[in-house]
Design an enzyme around this catalytic site. Structure first.
Site, mmCIF file in Angstrom:
data_model
loop_
_atom_site.group_PDB
_atom_site.id
_atom_site.type_symbol
_atom_site.label_atom_id
_atom_site.label_comp_id
_atom_site.label_asym_id
_atom_site.label_seq_id
_atom_site.Cartn_x
_atom_site.Cartn_y
_atom_site.Cartn_z
ATOM 1 N N ASP A 97 0.865 -1.173 0.000
ATOM 2 C CA ASP A 97 0.000 0.000 0.000
ATOM 3 C C ASP A 97 0.906 1.228 0.000
ATOM 4 O O ASP A 97 1.874 1.291 0.758
ATOM 5 C CB ASP A 97 -0.876 0.006 1.262
ATOM 6 C CG ASP A 97 -2.303 0.425 0.960
ATOM 7 O OD1 ASP A 97 -2.482 1.545 0.450
ATOM 8 O OD2 ASP A 97 -3.227 -0.346 1.266
ATOM 9 N N ASP A 185 -3.145 4.696 -2.364
ATOM 10 C CA ASP A 185 -4.251 5.232 -1.583
ATOM 11 C C ASP A 185 -4.689 6.601 -2.123
ATOM 12 O O ASP A 185 -3.849 7.498 -2.307
ATOM 13 C CB ASP A 185 -3.768 5.384 -0.133
ATOM 14 C CG ASP A 185 -4.898 5.578 0.852
ATOM 15 O OD1 ASP A 185 -5.724 4.656 0.985
ATOM 16 O OD2 ASP A 185 -4.955 6.644 1.495
ATOM 17 N N GLU A 236 -6.313 3.942 -6.116
ATOM 18 C CA GLU A 236 -7.638 4.065 -5.505
ATOM 19 C C GLU A 236 -8.185 5.449 -5.838
ATOM 20 O O GLU A 236 -7.545 6.455 -5.518
ATOM 21 C CB GLU A 236 -7.537 3.888 -3.984
ATOM 22 C CG GLU A 236 -8.919 3.815 -3.337
ATOM 23 C CD GLU A 236 -8.949 4.283 -1.897
ATOM 24 O OE1 GLU A 236 -9.856 3.864 -1.164
ATOM 25 O OE2 GLU A 236 -8.086 5.089 -1.497
ATOM 26 N N HIS A 309 -11.167 -3.329 2.886
ATOM 27 C CA HIS A 309 -11.164 -3.014 4.318
ATOM 28 C C HIS A 309 -12.034 -1.802 4.651
ATOM 29 O O HIS A 309 -12.148 -1.447 5.821
ATOM 30 C CB HIS A 309 -9.726 -2.764 4.771
ATOM 31 C CG HIS A 309 -9.130 -1.566 4.083
ATOM 32 N ND1 HIS A 309 -8.858 -1.546 2.729
ATOM 33 C CD2 HIS A 309 -8.803 -0.343 4.548
ATOM 34 C CE1 HIS A 309 -8.382 -0.363 2.412
ATOM 35 N NE2 HIS A 309 -8.334 0.401 3.489
ATOM 36 N N ASP A 310 -12.590 -1.137 3.639
ATOM 37 C CA ASP A 310 -13.442 0.035 3.875
ATOM 38 C C ASP A 310 -14.922 -0.272 3.653
ATOM 39 O O ASP A 310 -15.778 0.585 3.886
ATOM 40 C CB ASP A 310 -13.078 1.172 2.907
ATOM 41 C CG ASP A 310 -11.701 1.761 3.162
ATOM 42 O OD1 ASP A 310 -11.219 1.700 4.303
ATOM 43 O OD2 ASP A 310 -11.120 2.298 2.195
HETATM 44 O O1 ISL Z 1 -13.993 4.501 3.521
HETATM 45 C C1 ISL Z 1 -14.548 5.409 2.957
HETATM 46 C C2 ISL Z 1 -15.930 5.624 3.135
HETATM 47 O O2 ISL Z 1 -16.353 4.762 4.083
HETATM 48 C C3 ISL Z 1 -13.884 6.260 2.024
HETATM 49 O O3 ISL Z 1 -14.266 7.567 2.127
HETATM 50 C C4 ISL Z 1 -12.404 6.129 2.207
HETATM 51 O O4 ISL Z 1 -11.993 6.908 3.249
HETATM 52 C C5 ISL Z 1 -11.761 6.515 0.925
HETATM 53 O O5 ISL Z 1 -12.160 5.550 0.042
HETATM 54 C C6 ISL Z 1 -10.267 6.509 1.016
HETATM 55 O O6 ISL Z 1 -9.800 5.311 1.535
HETATM 56 C C7 ISL Z 1 -8.439 5.152 1.739
HETATM 57 O O7 ISL Z 1 -7.829 6.243 2.379
HETATM 58 C C8 ISL Z 1 -8.209 6.506 3.724
HETATM 59 C C9 ISL Z 1 -8.215 5.259 4.589
HETATM 60 O O8 ISL Z 1 -8.868 5.528 5.792
HETATM 61 C C10 ISL Z 1 -8.883 4.100 3.910
HETATM 62 O O9 ISL Z 1 -8.806 2.959 4.707
HETATM 63 C C11 ISL Z 1 -8.211 3.920 2.589
HETATM 64 O O10 ISL Z 1 -8.659 2.801 1.887
HETATM 65 C C12 ISL Z 1 -7.228 7.499 4.252
HETATM 66 O O11 ISL Z 1 -5.920 7.030 4.040
#
Ligand code: ISL
Length: 529
Positions: A97, A185, A236, A309-310
């Site tokens: 990541d 990310d 992402e 994971h989100d």
């Molecule tokens: O998870 C989300 C909504 O529930 C999204 O807004 C998410 O925060 C967004 O997709 C970005 O995600 C990534 O960056 C974030 C981190 O918290 C997430 O886990 C990651 O996948 C900040 O680094």
């Protein structure tokens, strides 16, 4: 360079919740090493690790304090090297990541290179992804810094060439070590407009998503780093359309191999807010995935995912996690894995792991969930109403520990897990993975088909039964081959025309005979000619 990632399947590991080898309740790298054979047997080609770098864990590692160190709870760099070796020895690849839209506020850059960050005298009205303002006042400097996520995640200033060089240097360091690529990310948020201003509803996304220099920076990164290695990259990218996705992923643009899009993950929300719940209309999902299949065909490359994971667990979200858990988990896998793109499996998806329902907010650890609860209860929204949103959408649904066995805590840890294990581990766990009828074995077949069948990689996608709100049906065609995929998204029987050819795979025993076929509840069946 060879596009090996077009026939690959990726498995995402969230290290904190995967396997704890030392009983401290937190998953770790040695735990992953223990499970490499389990992953190899599944047939996945690439492992993607959510962040394992040194971090104060305000956002579970997405707030990096030191890009060159492994998080203490996860182990040491020697453990990491052993993991990398173990992955390569099994013919798999390892993707890291890369979190470079922001760092932790505890990164030494924040103190020693304030010009690597974004400062203003006055805040805008933007709202952070994790509630509250995106601006935090820093007393010593007398200015506000931007943080799109938590206030412990200050955004980096990509307009500063020194910052970009520091990032590239760090990327080369990991690639020289032998890692096989990066999942980047929120990489479409690195370029902000030069002059930021208030936005309706506090939604500043038009001023930082797919911003003015994002393509310039990604091309520079590609030229200076990525193109020097035989790797895979995935960006992402919330808020991105197929047209923009083509720009990011068209081979001739030399940016990224593929991106994660978000549109299909927003179809069960009623407004811009993810907590604003609405049931999914299957026709919306069909239309959306069709748009992406067509939008990137021959002109870019897709990632295919239901889970990460989100996101809440797909079997609870678009399937049926009570009466038809196994059937609907396999059906959802079928629906996704015959499309064009690179599929991603999130840990536990291959077991049909479900959402969790804890009663107390104290059992939730995710910063997004915890902040949302505080914000909504402050304005008087009742506990039960907020908890319902959490049960449906919290990121912790995905983060409860892997369920390895029926032992206490699902065999994840001998200690107290950092986040409670879903109590259904006694029935849903990896002990089942050898059973030929298991969800795991079904995924294994799907992964194998993708490697062997060019039609899955290249075929044209055509949606069938467009108006049907329970049947997701499509064909793939390639030369004189044809695949027909039928997925019943309902618990009711569903008639459909018998496709040409023979049954390649299905989640029920084949329905032999003539005339229409009758799909059983959550049945998936694929015909091949
Ligand atoms: O998870 C989300 C909504 O529930 C999204 O807004 C998410 O925060 C967004 O997709 C970005 O995600 C990534 O960056 C974030 C981190 O918290 C997430 O886990 C990651 O996948 C900040 O680094």
């Amino acid at each position: 360079m060879a596009e090996w990632w077009k026939k690959s399947t990726v498995y995402q590991i969230y290290p904190r919740s995967f396997m704890d080898s030392d009983g401290d309740g937190i998953g770790d790298i040695r735990g992953i090493i223990q499970k490499l054979d389990y992953l190899h047997e599944l047939g996945v080609d690439i492992l993607w690790l959510s962040p394992v770098y040194d971090s104060p864990n305000d956002d579970n590692g997405y707030d990096i304090r030191d890009y060159y160190q492994i998080m203490k709870e996860f182990g040491t760099m020697a453990d990491f090297d052993e993991l990398l070796e173990g992955v390569h020895a099994r013919g798999m690849k390892l993707v890291m990541d890369l979190v470079v839209n922001h760092t932790s506020d505890e990164h030494e850059w924040f103190k020693n290179h304030p010009d690597f960050y974004i400062w203003r005298d006055e805040p805008t009205n933007w709202r952070s992804f994790f509630s509250g303002s995106t601006w935090e006042f820093e007393k010593e400097r007398g200015q506000y810094y931007l943080h799109l996520f938590s206030k412990k995640q200050p955004d980096l200033n990509w307009d500063n060439p020194e910052l970009r060089e520091a990032v590239y240097e760090m990327m080369r360091w990991w690639l020289d070590k032998g890692v096989d690529g990066f999942r980047m990310d929120v990489i479409n948020m690195i370029s902000k407009v030069p002059v930021m201003h208030d936005a309706p509803g506090g939604d500043g996304s038009h001023q930082f998503m797919n911003g003015p220099n994002v393509h310039t920076y990604l091309r520079e990164m590609n030229q200076q780093v990525l193109s020097q290695y035989d790797i895979v990259t995935v960006g992402e990218m919330p808020g991105t359309t197929p047209k923009e996705a083509r720009e990011y992923t068209a081979a001739e643009n030399r940016e990224l191999n593929m991106i994660f899009t978000f549109e299909h993950m927003g179809l069960d929300q009623a407004s811009g807010e993810k907590w604003d719940l609405k049931p999914l209309e299957l026709t919306d999902l069909k239309e959306n995935l069709e748009k992406w299949q067509h939008g990137l065909h021959d002109e870019g490359w897709n990632s295919l995912y239901w889970n990460n994971h989100d996101q809440p667990r797909i079997v609870s979200r678009f399937g049926n996690d009570t009466d038809y858990r196994v059937e609907s988990a396999k059906m959802l896998a079928t629906c996704l894995h015959f499309m064009q793109g690179t599929p991603y499996i999130y840990q536990g998806e291959e077991l049909g792991m479900t959402n969790v329902r804890f009663d107390s907010i104290a059992d939730y650890k995710d910063i997004e969930t915890v902040n949302m609860y505080a914000e909504k209860s402050e304005v008087g929204i009742p506990h039960a109403v907020i908890m319902e949103k959490i049960h449906v959408k919290s990121r912790d649904n995905a983060r409860t520990p892997m369920q390895w066995s029926a032992e206490p805590n699902g065999g994840f840890t001998t200690g107290t897990p950092w986040l409670k294990v879903n109590p259904n581990y006694t029935e849903i766990n990896a002990l089942q993975h050898k059973d030929p009828e298991s969800i795991y074995q079904y995924y294994k077949k799907l992964i194998g088909f993708r490697k062997d069948m060019d039609i899955i990689t290249h075929g044209n996608f055509e949606l069938q039964y467009r108006e049907d709100d329970e049947l997701f049906a499509y064909t793939r065609s390639w030369n004189d081959e044809l695949l027909t995929v039928y997925c019943n998204f309902s618990d009711q029987p569903k008639a459909a025309a018998r496709p040409e050819g023979h049954v390649l795979i299905g989640n029920y025993s084949a329905d032999a005979g003539e005339g229409d076929i009758l799909l059983r509840p959550y049945e998936a069946v694929v015909y091949y000619k």
